[in-house]
Design an enzyme around this catalytic site. Structure first.
Site, PDB file in Angstrom:
ATOM      1  N   ARG A 139      -4.605 -66.102 -14.267  1.00 51.54           N
ATOM      2  CA  ARG A 139      -4.035 -65.306 -13.170  1.00 51.54           C
ATOM      3  C   ARG A 139      -3.824 -63.859 -13.609  1.00 51.54           C
ATOM      4  O   ARG A 139      -3.827 -62.948 -12.775  1.00 51.54           O
ATOM      5  CB  ARG A 139      -2.677 -65.875 -12.751  1.00 51.54           C
ATOM      6  N   ARG A 181       2.808 -65.382  -4.961  1.00 51.84           N
ATOM      7  CA  ARG A 181       3.897 -64.837  -4.150  1.00 51.84           C
ATOM      8  C   ARG A 181       3.626 -63.416  -3.651  1.00 51.84           C
ATOM      9  O   ARG A 181       4.097 -63.015  -2.597  1.00 51.84           O
ATOM     10  CB  ARG A 181       5.179 -64.797  -4.978  1.00 51.84           C
ATOM     11  N   ASP A 208       8.833 -59.521 -17.790  1.00 53.44           N
ATOM     12  CA  ASP A 208       7.482 -60.031 -18.028  1.00 53.44           C
ATOM     13  C   ASP A 208       7.077 -60.001 -19.505  1.00 53.44           C
ATOM     14  O   ASP A 208       5.990 -60.464 -19.858  1.00 53.44           O
ATOM     15  CB  ASP A 208       6.447 -59.229 -17.209  1.00 53.44           C
ATOM     16  N   CYS A 258       9.180 -70.759  -6.908  1.00 50.41           N
ATOM     17  CA  CYS A 258       8.059 -70.811  -7.846  1.00 50.41           C
ATOM     18  C   CYS A 258       8.629 -71.225  -9.183  1.00 50.41           C
ATOM     19  O   CYS A 258       9.840 -71.369  -9.332  1.00 50.41           O
ATOM     20  CB  CYS A 258       7.348 -69.473  -7.923  1.00 50.41           C
ATOM     21  N   LYS A 308      -2.968 -55.484 -12.979  1.00 48.02           N
ATOM     22  CA  LYS A 308      -2.977 -56.444 -11.860  1.00 48.02           C
ATOM     23  C   LYS A 308      -1.823 -56.143 -10.896  1.00 48.02           C
ATOM     24  O   LYS A 308      -2.012 -56.108  -9.684  1.00 48.02           O
ATOM     25  CB  LYS A 308      -2.814 -57.860 -12.430  1.00 48.02           C
ATOM     26  N   ASN A 309      -0.631 -55.893 -11.468  1.00 49.15           N
ATOM     27  CA  ASN A 309       0.536 -55.691 -10.591  1.00 49.15           C
ATOM     28  C   ASN A 309       0.492 -54.361  -9.859  1.00 49.15           C
ATOM     29  O   ASN A 309       1.224 -54.153  -8.894  1.00 49.15           O
ATOM     30  CB  ASN A 309       1.830 -55.825 -11.396  1.00 49.15           C
ATOM     31  N   ILE A 320      16.687 -61.206 -14.801  1.00 48.16           N
ATOM     32  CA  ILE A 320      15.966 -60.995 -13.544  1.00 48.16           C
ATOM     33  C   ILE A 320      15.662 -62.312 -12.837  1.00 48.16           C
ATOM     34  O   ILE A 320      15.882 -62.444 -11.634  1.00 48.16           O
ATOM     35  CB  ILE A 320      14.644 -60.210 -13.783  1.00 48.16           C
ATOM     36  N   ARG A 331      13.234 -66.819  -6.035  1.00 46.47           N
ATOM     37  CA  ARG A 331      12.542 -65.601  -5.584  1.00 46.47           C
ATOM     38  C   ARG A 331      12.513 -65.436  -4.072  1.00 46.47           C
ATOM     39  O   ARG A 331      11.455 -65.525  -3.433  1.00 46.47           O
ATOM     40  CB  ARG A 331      11.119 -65.554  -6.162  1.00 46.47           C
TER      41      ARG A 331
HETATM   42  C1  UD1 Z   1       7.337 -58.168  -9.585  1.00 48.82           C
HETATM   43  C2  UD1 Z   1       6.182 -58.470 -10.501  1.00 48.82           C
HETATM   44  C3  UD1 Z   1       6.578 -59.524 -11.516  1.00 48.82           C
HETATM   45  C4  UD1 Z   1       7.829 -59.099 -12.262  1.00 48.82           C
HETATM   46  C5  UD1 Z   1       8.931 -58.695 -11.287  1.00 48.82           C
HETATM   47  C6  UD1 Z   1      10.150 -58.093 -11.971  1.00 48.82           C
HETATM   48  C7  UD1 Z   1       4.229 -58.086  -9.149  1.00 48.82           C
HETATM   49  C8  UD1 Z   1       3.083 -58.670  -8.400  1.00 48.82           C
HETATM   50  N1  UD1 Z   1       5.080 -58.957  -9.711  1.00 48.82           N
HETATM   51  O1  UD1 Z   1       7.663 -59.382  -8.894  1.00 48.82           O
HETATM   52  O2  UD1 Z   1       5.507 -59.693 -12.432  1.00 48.82           O
HETATM   53  O3  UD1 Z   1       8.294 -60.173 -13.052  1.00 48.82           O
HETATM   54  O4  UD1 Z   1       8.442 -57.709 -10.359  1.00 48.82           O
HETATM   55  O5  UD1 Z   1       9.788 -56.997 -12.739  1.00 48.82           O
HETATM   56  O6  UD1 Z   1       4.355 -56.878  -9.290  1.00 48.82           O
HETATM   57  N2  UD1 Z   1      14.848 -60.720  -5.059  1.00 48.82           N
HETATM   58  C9  UD1 Z   1      15.698 -61.119  -4.055  1.00 48.82           C
HETATM   59  N3  UD1 Z   1      15.347 -60.839  -2.752  1.00 48.82           N
HETATM   60  C10 UD1 Z   1      14.192 -60.173  -2.446  1.00 48.82           C
HETATM   61  C11 UD1 Z   1      13.339 -59.775  -3.475  1.00 48.82           C
HETATM   62  C12 UD1 Z   1      13.676 -60.054  -4.787  1.00 48.82           C
HETATM   63  O7  UD1 Z   1      16.740 -61.714  -4.311  1.00 48.82           O
HETATM   64  O8  UD1 Z   1      13.949 -59.959  -1.250  1.00 48.82           O
HETATM   65  C13 UD1 Z   1      15.177 -61.041  -6.469  1.00 48.82           C
HETATM   66  C14 UD1 Z   1      14.165 -62.012  -7.085  1.00 48.82           C
HETATM   67  O9  UD1 Z   1      14.477 -63.360  -6.777  1.00 48.82           O
HETATM   68  C15 UD1 Z   1      14.306 -61.725  -8.555  1.00 48.82           C
HETATM   69  C16 UD1 Z   1      14.601 -60.216  -8.567  1.00 48.82           C
HETATM   70  O10 UD1 Z   1      15.049 -59.881  -7.257  1.00 48.82           O
HETATM   71  O11 UD1 Z   1      15.403 -62.407  -9.099  1.00 48.82           O
HETATM   72  C17 UD1 Z   1      13.393 -59.360  -8.928  1.00 48.82           C
HETATM   73  O12 UD1 Z   1      12.372 -59.591  -7.997  1.00 48.82           O
HETATM   74  P1  UD1 Z   1      11.292 -58.486  -7.615  1.00 48.82           P
HETATM   75  O13 UD1 Z   1      11.613 -57.213  -8.312  1.00 48.82           O
HETATM   76  O14 UD1 Z   1      11.146 -58.471  -6.137  1.00 48.82           O
HETATM   77  O15 UD1 Z   1       9.991 -59.112  -8.271  1.00 48.82           O
HETATM   78  P2  UD1 Z   1       8.592 -59.337  -7.601  1.00 48.82           P
HETATM   79  O16 UD1 Z   1       8.207 -58.156  -6.779  1.00 48.82           O
HETATM   80  O17 UD1 Z   1       8.539 -60.685  -6.986  1.00 48.82           O
END
Ligand code: UD1
Length: 420
Positions: A396, A92, A304, A116, A22-23, A326, A121
């Site tokens: 989901r 998201r 995850d 969320c 999915k991701n 994370i 996030r």
């Molecule tokens: C993706 C995955 C999710 C997984 C996560 C971490 C998908 C659809 N989702 O989520 O399942 O749990 O990676 O492996 O692939 N952050 C910031 N600013 C930003 C972006 C992120 O501070 O602009 C922080 C987030 O709040 C979080 C951390 O970075 O604490 C990791 O987020 P990120 O790697 O971006 O996760 P997602 O892409 O949302």
């Protein structure tokens, strides 16, 4: 609202086939917006998140058709550049349309995802770096309003290796003018998969699999067929299902190297595996011991899989310490597990788990996707009939979960439950 009733303790046997990731598919589907040529995707998992991103594209004018296992996405006639709150709030990852919209159409109006269940996030890393590439971004009434005269390649250094930001910026850079270099990018296998997909479309991406990705902008993309990698999080969940029920099952459809950190951790706990090109077979499940593990970006232990590991830790000898690095609010499964009889204490961002404890059935409630998986695992191990509520979270991300577990021998019923 449906609930699951899981009759434990379960004994599993046989093989389970994991679905396509999915991701990996979420950004790949978003990337279809980059091209005016059709994209043919194979074996899309039947999941709510996948339906949501497809709906998002349809609202923009994409035409989707299905033929057997093939889904064709045609974004030749996009007429809206908006992702509304109504859909973004449910997932998201909707923010991933921003890069393709800016890259191809030079504008995008995307609802801010907001907080969320598992934490705040933010998307600051996405937005700051699009600005560096020449986007003008305004936050207005809960929306990101972005436009540009054309994204321009430049050097981007991410302050954190965010998965979503790496994907969004990489997609934005595909049609940008010149060369974009993304440093400190995320290393998750889904990023590599997206890059391979984009290159198959005609993008010029190098450095795949390293923390420095280079993208040379191209003018056009071509018609393409693609199938994403297997779902490593689903695979890890079934691996832990095998261990928690002391069952020697085989998990198929997964490249074991995506799960190195998980398998090393489980091996340290005493599990033994046989690895094939696309399977992991459990060989030893008894006398598992406690573990100390921290979640971190790939290749570290995935956040995850934290909830699932924590559930396993309730069934092994000794005191485990599991630290979540994370997301700030990712222990919502803990009170539910404690209601089943687990002994878990939270200290800051660590969970201290005393094992083994006998789990006994009780009504439990899903709070987010992976926490829900952890509760299903607990219910498999628990004595009696455990009712699991709010299972829409599971839908989901886990394709045909009930069927797959039933095929392995679990006894699961679905019934309509009260709207709690
Ligand atoms: C993706 C995955 C999710 C997984 C996560 C971490 C998908 C659809 N989702 O989520 O399942 O749990 O990676 O492996 O692939 N952050 C910031 N600013 C930003 C972006 C992120 O501070 O602009 C922080 C987030 O709040 C979080 C951390 O970075 O604490 C990791 O987020 P990120 O790697 O971006 O996760 P997602 O892409 O949302």
């Amino acid at each position: 609202m449906d609930k699951l009733i899981i009759h434990g303790p379960s004994k599993l046997q046989g093989e389970v086939q994991v679905s396509r990731s999915k991701n990996a598919y979420l950004p790949i589907i978003a990337a279809c917006l980059l091209s005016d040529r059709p994209v043919h995707l194979f074996n899309l998992p039947e999941l709510r998140d996948i339906k949501t991103i497809i709906q998002l594209l349809q609202k923009m004018g994409a035409v989707i058709s299905y033929e057997g296992l093939r889904t064709t996405i045609d974004c030749s006639k996009i007429s809206s550049y908006e992702a509304t709150y109504e859909l973004v709030k449910t997932m998201r990852a909707s923010i991933l349309v921003l890069g393709p919209l800016l890259g191809r159409f030079k504008k995008g109006h995307v609802s801010l995802p907001g907080g969320c269940a598992i934490g705040a996030r933010p998307i600051d890393i996405h937005l700051k770096n699009f600005e560096k590439m020449g986007a003008i971004i305004n936050l207005d009434s809960g929306y990101v309003d972005a436009k540009t005269n054309g994204l321009k390649g430049c050097k981007l250094v991410l302050s954190f290796p965010s998965v979503g930001a790496t994907e969004n910026l990489m997609m934005g850079a595909v049609l940008a003018e010149g060369e974009t270099i993304i440093e400190n990018c995320a290393l998750e296998p889904e990023i590599d998969d997206l890059a391979h997909f984009l290159n198959k479309m005609g993008a010029k991406i190098s450095g795949i699999g390293t923390s420095i990705i280079k993208i040379i902008g191209v003018k056009n993309l071509k018609e393409v067929e693609y199938q994403a990698i297997g779902d490593r999080i689903e695979a890890a969940t079934y691996l832990i299902a095998g261990l928690i029920t002391k069952s020697l099952i085989t998990i198929r459809g997964i490249n074991p190297s995506f799960l190195d950190a998980v398998c090393v951790c489980l091996q340290e706990m005493g599990a033994k595996f046989k690895f094939g090109d696309d399977f992991i077979q459990i060989l030893e499940v008894s006398h598992l011991r406690a573990i100390q593990v921290d979640t971190s970006p790939f290749p570290g232990f995935p956040t995850d899989v934290q909830a699932q590991l924590l559930t396993l830790a309730t069934q092994v000898n000794g005191t485990s310490i599991i630290t979540e690095n994370i997301f700030e609010n990712r222990f919502m499964h803990v009170p539910e597990l404690n209601r089943l009889g687990a002994k878990i204490e939270l200290k800051g961002n660590s969970a201290i788990v005393q094992g083994p404890t006998v789990l006994k059935s009780a009504p439990i409630m899903c709070t987010d996707l992976r926490a829900s998986a952890a509760l299903v695992l607990a219910a498999l191990a628990a004595e009696g009939a455990t009712e699991v509520f709010r299972i829409y979270h599971l839908e989901r991300g886990y394709e045909k979960l009930e069927q797959k577990l039933r095929k392995l021998g679990a006894i699961i019923d679905r019934a309509s439950g009260p709207a709690i």
